[in-house]
Design an enzyme around this catalytic site. Structure first.
Site, PDB file in Angstrom:
ATOM      1  NE  ARG A   1      -2.056  -2.031   3.257  1.00 32.82           N
ATOM      2  CZ  ARG A   1      -2.696  -2.978   3.926  1.00 32.82           C
ATOM      3  NH1 ARG A   1      -3.991  -3.017   3.940  1.00 32.82           N
ATOM      4  NH2 ARG A   1      -2.024  -3.882   4.589  1.00 32.82           N
TER       5      ARG A   1
ATOM      6  NE  ARG B   1     -27.930 -11.573  -1.423  1.00 31.95           N
ATOM      7  CZ  ARG B   1     -29.167 -11.236  -1.214  1.00 31.95           C
ATOM      8  NH1 ARG B   1     -29.799 -11.672  -0.157  1.00 31.95           N
ATOM      9  NH2 ARG B   1     -29.805 -10.490  -2.082  1.00 31.95           N
TER      10      ARG B   1
ATOM     11  CG  ASP C   1     -38.705 -12.748  -2.903  1.00 36.74           C
ATOM     12  OD1 ASP C   1     -37.545 -12.284  -2.931  1.00 36.74           O
ATOM     13  OD2 ASP C   1     -39.283 -13.060  -1.847  1.00 36.74           O
TER      14      ASP C   1
ATOM     15  CD  GLU D   1     -28.112 -12.597   3.419  1.00 38.38           C
ATOM     16  OE1 GLU D   1     -28.470 -13.037   4.524  1.00 38.38           O
ATOM     17  OE2 GLU D   1     -28.893 -12.433   2.474  1.00 38.38           O
ATOM     18  CG  ASP D   2     -30.079  -8.667   4.728  1.00 34.60           C
ATOM     19  OD1 ASP D   2     -29.712  -9.241   5.776  1.00 34.60           O
ATOM     20  OD2 ASP D   2     -31.273  -8.570   4.394  1.00 34.60           O
TER      21      ASP D   2
END
Lengths: 725, 710
Positions: free
Chosen positions: A415, A528, A546, A632-633
């Site tokens: 970095r 995901r 959905d 997870e969201d």
């Protein structure tokens, strides 16, 4: 006759004046003209390149660089890189019952054990950390551990300290406080030590860490206390100091002479001689007066109401007040000659502190008053950036130490200073993701107008041409910006055959990734947010199977995201709140005036967050998500808010983003357990992060002419208005 | 009758003599004043110590004063390895000039001879001459040794091979201000001799600072010495590389001459596995520096031109560390690959070499090709761009190199004036100039100050004050009374509100007065509002403040506008129609950070500010340009569009409606874009609304419900 005389005189005078002028202007030059014109090309060059040796005079063996005692350690000579070839893992020696570490060291060890660096297997380890507390090596201290030398020798992997890190806050003891005296031979171990000086630091090898308090938090940590970027900054005091002075002995000179700067007005320098048992025996003629003045001011008040805070050396070079001033946004003015500031190999302290010279104490007021207002504005903000990114918890201090070592390893991407010295900092900018800053969401605005849609299918809703999923794919196909659709299929049922999927324009490929079919051992829910190699765009649109979204909504959200590439931009807003009665965090999906979460069932975010989610988050967090098959969201929202310190962004009116499940059919969203689980997650995440990173926002972003009383024909996003909430 | 002529004569005589006296007087005056004028500089000089000190003469290289040296004098001290800035550098020598800048003195040139009159130093080299000349013509130079902070001997010590160590040591030691080398700066670019090749020239320099090119991390005194590049006279003659994005057909070149055979072996095996990517060059027979031969194919290549064909150029630890290839590669815009353990890179404390070079440990040389192939195309582009910037700024001539060395010392002596990492390393286009860079939501409880610019619409002003007083986060109202002909109404006539009101009478009716950072404004947030904007509801203003809190570095407000490019007139125009995009928010009703008021007053190009005040127009456009130019961020429009008209006012059309007005505004946009040299405005397609705006939800439960009603 007279006129002739006059004329003569006049000429004489003019002549005289002219002569004077020439003498003055020309003669000066004349006297200094070189005799021979000088030409620089006549000089020889300092080196004759043609005579540069072409052969090598010193034998066939590669000349090793100097490598004697431990004082000459360099990474090249004292570190075994072969241990770090595959991965960068840290082994912590098991705790022995006889050695109870101090609370600070215990916290440090906890951080390591929970971290993604930790390995139980010493063979896989690149670095080794002792379980024996080495923080305090002052013989007079309670935490001092005896017989360190024998204990060290007994360590199974010690090997003269190779690849070990020794953390230390205090070394030496009264009266000399010898800096490199740890009371044991640390050999080739890397010292991560507070109060380091230029004299003793092995360049590129040892690491200077900040001196932190016993109460310094293990994780999370309080944010900086700068509450306003006022300009011009008008504080009661310009420069303040309140602290002990030692009257005699090492390092006392600087503090003893501080009273010269005290002016009772904007420069407050108050000291006390009261400390230790026998201060009265050694007190000087100023002590009584000083003590009185000392009691008139309160430390916290000074910290809060001063623009600059003096950080003079004490017995040792560093002091607690350095971090305290940094957090308070009180710009540190350093009077500590030779001190190597914490992490100074990567942090440019010129952006956050003012260096003064102990030898020029009396010039400090002049120096400080000469600093411009806009420089003060910059310095203060940078104190907050640095505090927040590298110092506010033991976790950050330890991680920073480890990352500095990581950056030195060969074959590892490094970095540069831009990453280290600007928001969001190096700890959350993983160089393994990309070596170019342009690929991260922080520094450059995203260039290309394209995104990859990732649809996560876990329910296995029967698919037909009228099903929501196919409708969604159809709508996606009509977007101007979509470049690829990725189906992450996480259900026992096989996904429908390619031919059964809706027809898409030729330039939009559709990929199906089946998580069940022997991919990595990662559980499906982690798939995901896995940085699938199929995702080739900077932008990801995350969707549920959905989800109901129109093309116009997709395109509008994408346009908004482009302006805020570091945030989550999407439709379903949720809130967290503090439930005082239960002393826990609560989660709500009710309609509220603000939100702190945007669910990833319909949201844009930068692809980098997929990488960060997978590679960077603590294993504990992953475990929570995998075990519950949920949250997870929420975790993604925690992550992004933690990195950016900004709330997510909700766009337009839509809140209901899912097809209402038909009565009787099961959906996790109408399962009450599901909701309770999310609440539990929220609290677990907050505990593991050590604080609540989520931030609230009061606004949503609509198209400029949204619901304006103007002809619909003028509106670019006119169909969004029909969608409603 | 005879008298008159007499009188006349005497008169004439009188007038003549008086005339003459006049002339004498004037000539005398002229003479005296000439002398005074001519001597003025001298009088001035005699007060100034500079009088005695003349700028060093560098043009008399062939005619120097001789100094005899004998080798008998003992008691000299070798270089002190323990020196640090804090104990060997005499800080009290600095600052005697009264300004925060190091003063550098250069000793006059001398010719040193031994007891027999034989010269013991070689003639000054071209490079050292350039170096001295650069110092003498720099801002750091002083001709007065008594006020100097740094002393530079004019004895050429650049190349150890060109000097006699003991004589040179003695020459240094007998310099008038030497005092064991304190605050002296010794330049040395080639050090060491076979077989040991010491990394520092072994002169008796005592406590002097050494600016050397061969340091390793053991001999380098951090924070004291200065690491220099090994200057290659050849690099300076190379042409400029214009296009740093032009792809090069070779991956990597090894062109260094005196490579350790150990590396050669590794390179040979790498060459075998990567024949196309690696070019191995060595000296040809007979050897000339400017030709190199391919080790395998024995083809000739012109050096250093061949370096421009490769992306990466290798540099190894030779007998010495400083290698000319570094600057040659940089000049050729070829990314240096440094294979040199414990080497101290030039100006390592200020230049971030990680941005422009690849570092490979000596023991890891075999991984060279893997490491290089791991560098992405994008990164290569960034590195080459930075490389060119660094080379052009700090390395492209002897003058730049020596001035950089002095800058490094300057930063050390005056650390509070030191340049930051960004200033040293970043390309101007990379630097984030946003003065409000810390990403935080502003604190609600700090509130905001409303600044109302008014001329004489007292009625409307009072109405506005009353409305604003109902906004919860309002802290104070500052009324800027811009009418010099009339006094503002007495405070007793102002509406009685719970918040303080300050009235400021301006000295001239200027539009810029609205952006003056009055000390009465104590909050960081300012609501700039016109006295006729009475149609905003309290909810709307409070909500806009909420939005500003989330975007404290932007303009957040109500009426928005767009800039448009007119293809017919080839100029920028101004658009107030209902568009789907916005790029400006008018400051007739907008929140801004107070810092922008300072910037507007102090840093806006003066031709823009003057234009605004002369035309009595476009101050809001100017502010939008100013903010966008620095932050590159568009403003944020809040809530639906309103009819920003005040029904009660009759003269409100005066400013905004007439047709010429639009033309004038377009004119402003175009003019400002020309002055800024670019169009800084960015457009966005969104605005901010409350989360529950227009939702079918009980209005009572909405925090902001009175939004968008007309």
């Amino acid at each position: 006759m007279i006129s002739v005389m006059q004329a003569k005189r006049r000429y004489l005078l003019v002549f005289f004046v002219a002569f004077l002028t020439i003498w003055y202007f020309g003669g000066y030059e004349l006297r200094h003209k070189p005799i021979a014109p000088f030409n620089i090309e006549q000089l020889p060059s300092y080196v004759n390149l043609d005579s540069v040796e072409t052969g090598y005079t010193i034998g066939r063996d590669r000349r090793a660089i100097q490598n004697d005692a431990k004082i000459h350690c360099r990474m090249e000579t004292c570190f075994d890189f072969s241990k770090c070839e595959t991965d960068f893992k840290v082994y912590v020696y098991p705790l022995e019952e006889s050695n109870v570490p101090s609370p600070s060291y215990q916290k440090l060890l906890n951080v390591l054990l929970e971290s993604r660096y930790y390995t139980q297997d010493p063979k896989k380890a690149c670095l080794f950390v002792l379980s024996i507390d080495t923080l305090d090596r002052d013989r007079l201290s309670n935490d001092y551990i005896r017989n360190m030398q024998t204990k060290i020798q007994r360590l199974p992997y010690w090997n003269d300290g190779t690849n070990h890190i020794i953390f230390n806050l205090y070394s030496g003891t009264w009266p000399n406080y010898t800096e490199n005296n740890l009371d044991f031979d640390y050999g080739k171990a890397i010292l991560a030590k507070a109060s380091m000086s230029e004299d003793h630091m092995r360049p590129g090898f040892d690491i200077s860490i900040p001196l932190f308090h016993k109460i310094h938090p293990e994780k999370g940590g309080d944010p900086g206390s700068l509450s306003a970027n006022s300009y011009p900054l008008e504080k009661t005091y310009l420069l303040a100091f309140k602290g002990k002075r030692y009257v005699y002995g090492i390092g006392s000179d600087t503090r003893n002479s501080l009273y010269h700067l005290h002016n009772h007005k904007d420069m407050i320098m108050v000291t006390t001689c009261r400390h230790g048992k026998s201060w009265k025996d050694r007190k000087d003629e100023r002590c009584d007066e000083d003590n009185k003045e000392y009691d008139r001011y309160e430390y916290e008040t000074l910290l809060k109401n001063s623009t600059f805070c003096l950080v003079p050396r004490g017995r040792r070079l560093g002091s607690f007040r350095f971090l305290e001033a940094l957090q308070a946004g009180c710009i540190p003015v350093l009077l500590s000659n030779g001190w190597v500031l914490p992490f100074s190999e990567v942090i440019d302290w010129n952006k956050a502190v003012v260096w003064a010279d102990e030898r020029l104490l009396l010039q400090v007021p002049h120096i400080i008053r000469s600093i411009s207002l806009s420089k003060i504005l910059q310095l203060r903000q940078q104190t907050q950036v640095l505090w927040d990114r590298y110092f506010s918890s033991i976790e950050k201090i330890v991680y920073t130490t480890l990352e500095i070592i990581r950056d030195k390893l060969p074959k590892k991407q490094k970095r540069d200073g831009v990453i280290w010295n600007s928001f969001p900092g190096a700890l959350v900018t993983l160089p393994t993701f990309s070596d170019s800053l342009q690929d991260f969401p922080f520094h450059v605005k995203s260039g290309k107008d394209e995104f990859t849609a990732v649809i996560y299918c876990e329910l296995g809703i029967p698919l037909s041409t009228t099903s929501t999923l196919f409708k969604l794919v159809n709508y996606l196909g009509k977007s101007k910006y979509v470049s690829k659709i990725l189906i992450v299929w996480s259900n026992e049922k096989r996904p429908p055959n390619k031919s059964r999927w809706p027809n898409l324009p030729i330039h939009i490929p559709l990929h199906i990734i089946e998580t069940g079919s022997g991919m990595e051992s990662k559980s499906s829910i982690s798939q995901r947010f896995y940085p699938h190699k199929e995702i080739t765009t900077d932008t990801v649109l995350s969707l549920d199977e959905d989800t109901v979204l129109t093309t116009e909504e997709i395109d509008f959200a994408f346009i908004v995201w482009k302006e805020f590439p570091d945030r989550i931009v999407g439709y379903p807003g949720r809130s967290h709140y503090w439930d005082d009665s239960k002393s826990t965090w609560g989660y709500t999906s009710k309609w509220t005036n603000d939100y702190s979460i945007v669910l990833t069932g319909a949201a844009f975010y930068h692809h980098y967050y997929n990488y960060l989610y997978t590679e960077w988050l603590s294993p504990l967090l992953h475990k929570t998500v995998e075990q519950s098959g949920n949250c997870e969201d929420i975790l993604m929202n925690f992550l992004v808010s933690h990195v950016t310190r900004r709330p997510p962004l909700k766009v337009t009116q839509r809140k209901q983003y899912k097809e209402q499940p038909s009565a009787g059919s099961w959906s996790p969203w109408n399962d009450p357990d599901h909701f309770i689980q999310r609440q539990t997650c929220l609290n677990t995440f907050a505990a593991v992060f050590g604080y609540m990173p989520l931030l609230r926002s009061n606004l949503r972003l609509d198209p400029v002419l949204f619901k304006d009383s103007v002809s619909n024909k003028r509106k670019k996003y006119r169909r969004i208005e029909a969608v409603g909430s | 009758m005879t008298l008159p002529p007499k009188v006349t004569i005497s008169k004439i005589q009188h007038s003549f003599t008086s005339n003459l006296k006049y002339k004498h007087f004037f000539l005398g005056l002229l003479f005296i004043s000439t002398i005074i004028i001519l001597s003025l500089p001298f009088i001035n000089f005699s007060n100034d110590p500079l009088k005695h000190f003349e700028k060093i003469n560098l043009n008399n290289v062939h005619k120097l004063v001789e100094v005899k040296l004998s080798l008998e004098e003992p008691s000299r001290s070798p270089r002190d390895l323990k020196c640090t800035h804090w104990d060997c550098f005499n800080i009290y020598n600095c600052g005697r000039t009264g300004h925060d800048r190091i003063a550098v003195y250069v000793y006059p040139l001398r010719k040193y001879v031994d007891a027999n009159g034989v010269p013991v130093t070689e003639s000054i080299s071209k490079e050292y001459y350039q170096l001295l000349k650069a110092i003498v013509s720099s801002k750091y130079y002083t001709s007065n040794p008594e006020e100097a902070c740094i002393y530079v001997p004019s004895i050429d010590t650049l190349n150890e091979e060109r000097i006699l160590l003991n004589f040179t040591s003695q020459a240094l030691n007998q310099l008038p201000y030497w005092s064991n080398g304190e605050n002296h700066l010794i330049f040395n670019l080639v050090s060491g001799r076979a077989p040991d090749f010491s990394t520092v020239v072994p002169l008796d320099v005592g406590r002097a600072l050494v600016a050397g090119a061969d340091f390793d991390s053991f001999s380098f005194r951090y924070g004291f010495d200065v690491a220099m590049p090994a200057y290659s006279p050849l690099a300076a003659t190379m042409g400029q590389i214009r296009n740093v994005h032009f792809k090069r057909f070779r991956k990597v070149i090894s062109s260094q001459l005196n490579i350790d055979p150990y590396y050669l072996d590794v390179l040979q095996s790498l060459k075998a596995s990567h024949p196309q990517e690696l070019l191995l060059l060595d000296a040809c027979h007979p050897h000339r520096y400017v030709t190199r031969c391919d080790v395998i194919e024995a083809t000739h290549h012109r050096y250093p031109d061949v370096l421009t064909s490769a992306t990466f150029c290798l540099m190894f630890r030779g007998e010495r560390r400083g290698q000319y290839v570094l600057l040659e590669a940089m000049a050729a815009n070829c990314i240096p690959v440094i294979v040199m353990d414990a080497y101290v890179m030039p100006f390592e404390n200020v230049i971030d070499w990680k941005r422009v070079a690849i570092f490979i440990m000596e023991s890891q040389l075999s991984s060279l090709m893997d490491v290089l192939s791991g560098v992405s195309e994008k990164k290569v582009g960034e590195m080459r761009e930075s490389l060119k910037f660094l080379y052009d700024t700090y390395f492209s001539s002897m003058e730049k190199i020596v001035l950089t060395a002095l800058d490094v010392i300057q930063d050390r002596v005056y650390p509070h004036r030191a340049k930051t990492y960004d200033e040293w390393n970043m390309l101007p286009k990379e630097v984030n100039y946003n003065p409000l860079f810390y990403p935080s939501t502003a604190v609600r409880s700090n509130g905001f100050t409303a600044v109302i610019l008014t001329y004489d619409r007292v009625q409307s002003l009072f109405l506005l004050i009353e409305r604003l007083s109902k906004v919860p986060s309002l802290m104070k109202i500052v009324v800027v009374w811009n009418n010099q002909k009339k006094n503002p109404p007495p405070m007793s006539e102002f509406p009685k509100i719970a918040k303080p009101i300050n009235v400021i009478k301006t000295k001239a009716n200027k539009l810029s007065n609205r952006f003056y950072p009055y000390p009465e404004i104590e909050t960081e947030a300012i609501l700039h509002i016109d006295d006729d904007i009475v149609m905003l509801t309290s909810d709307e203003v409070e909500f806009a403040f909420e939005v500003w809190r989330e975007f404290p570095d932007r303009i957040v407000g109500f009426p928005s506008r767009m800039h448009v490019w007119n293809n017919v007139t080839n100029s920028w125009g101004y658009e107030s129609e209902w568009l789907n995009e916005i790029s400006m928010v008018l400051t007739g009703a907008a929140f801004l950070h107070k810092y922008w008021s300072y910037l507007y007053t102090n840093a806006l190009p003066s031709n823009i500010r003057d234009w605004v005040d002369e035309e009595m127009n476009c101050e809001d456009i100017a502010m939008n340009f100013l903010v966008a130019n620095i932050t590159n961020k568009p403003p944020i429009k809040v809530t639906p569009r309103k009819k920003f008209k005040c029904p009660e006012c009759t003269n409100n059309e005066m400013l905004s409606a007439d047709k010429g007005h639009m033309e004038a505004r377009s004119n402003c946009v175009d003019r400002f874009a020309k002055i800024f040299g670019r169009m800084p405005l960015n457009s966005v397609e969104f605005r901010a609304d409350p989360v529950l705006f227009k939702d079918a939800f009980p209005e009572k439960l909405k925090r902001f419900n009175n939004i968008g009603s007309l």
